[in-house]
Design an enzyme around this catalytic site. Structure first.
Site, PDB file in Angstrom:
ATOM      1  N   VAL A 166       0.860  -1.184   0.000  1.00 36.73           N
ATOM      2  CA  VAL A 166       0.000   0.000   0.000  1.00 36.73           C
ATOM      3  C   VAL A 166       0.896   1.234   0.000  1.00 36.73           C
ATOM      4  CG1 VAL A 166      -1.924  -1.165   1.159  1.00 36.73           C
ATOM      5  CG2 VAL A 166      -0.206   0.021   2.528  1.00 36.73           C
TER       6      VAL A 166
ATOM      7  N   GLU B  48      -3.039   1.340  27.340  1.00 39.46           N
ATOM      8  CA  GLU B  48      -2.462   0.439  28.340  1.00 39.46           C
ATOM      9  C   GLU B  48      -1.664   1.218  29.392  1.00 39.46           C
ATOM     10  OE1 GLU B  48      -2.525  -2.761  30.241  1.00 39.46           O
ATOM     11  OE2 GLU B  48      -3.161  -3.041  28.172  1.00 39.46           O
TER      12      GLU B  48
ATOM     13  N   TYR C 247     -11.013  -5.112  48.894  1.00 37.67           N
ATOM     14  CA  TYR C 247     -12.008  -5.044  47.833  1.00 37.67           C
ATOM     15  C   TYR C 247     -12.959  -3.886  48.118  1.00 37.67           C
ATOM     16  CZ  TYR C 247     -15.855  -6.024  44.737  1.00 37.67           C
ATOM     17  OH  TYR C 247     -16.816  -5.913  43.777  1.00 37.67           O
ATOM     18  N   HIS C 248     -13.188  -3.100  47.094  1.00 39.27           N
ATOM     19  CA  HIS C 248     -14.181  -2.033  47.167  1.00 39.27           C
ATOM     20  C   HIS C 248     -14.785  -1.908  45.783  1.00 39.27           C
ATOM     21  CE1 HIS C 248     -16.067   1.867  47.622  1.00 39.27           C
ATOM     22  NE2 HIS C 248     -15.882   1.766  48.941  1.00 39.27           N
TER      23      HIS C 248
END
Length: 123
Positions: free
Chosen positions: A50, A69, A86-87
């Site tokens: 191309v 990322e 954990y929340h």
């Protein structure tokens, strides 16, 4: 109140960026995969039959998931800094970062599809 902001100059800012890049490469497997994809698909973008403009669009689009990322890694690290427990908000923040990466991959795929369709369309 003194903020956590040292005095900056161009060299120092560049070094912070290099340190961040090295740290992400060392500690983030997903980022390594993104760099691998950039390398492999970058070669593909330049060897396809191309024109230069199409190859350039394909190649530059490969940086979109890499940037996503990096942002995702930053979000994950800030969340981990704030809480080890954990929340639901911590989960939602990390999920939003993962969504950013997924959407960046989909956008890149669409760019490749449309660019290659344009490059190979019959006139």
């Amino acid at each position: 109140m003194k903020l956590n902001k040292p005095k900056h100059n161009l060299y120092r800012n560049g070094m912070y960026a290099v340190e961040g890049f090295i740290d992400i490469v060392k500690n983030e497997t997903s980022f390594k995969w993104q760099l691998f994809m950039l390398l492999v698909m970058g070669v593909v973008a330049w060897v396809l039959p191309v024109d230069f403009v199409h190859s350039s669009i394909l190649f530059i689009s490969l940086f979109i998931p890499v940037l996503a990322e990096v942002a995702n890694s930053a979000v994950e690290r800030v969340v981990d800094l704030v809480t080890n427990e954990y929340h639901i908000l911590a989960k939602q923040a990390k999920d939003a970062g993962a969504t950013l990466v997924l959407l960046s991959l989909l956008v890149t795929l669409m760019i490749w599809i449309f660019t290659l369709a344009d490059a190979f369309r019959e006139n």
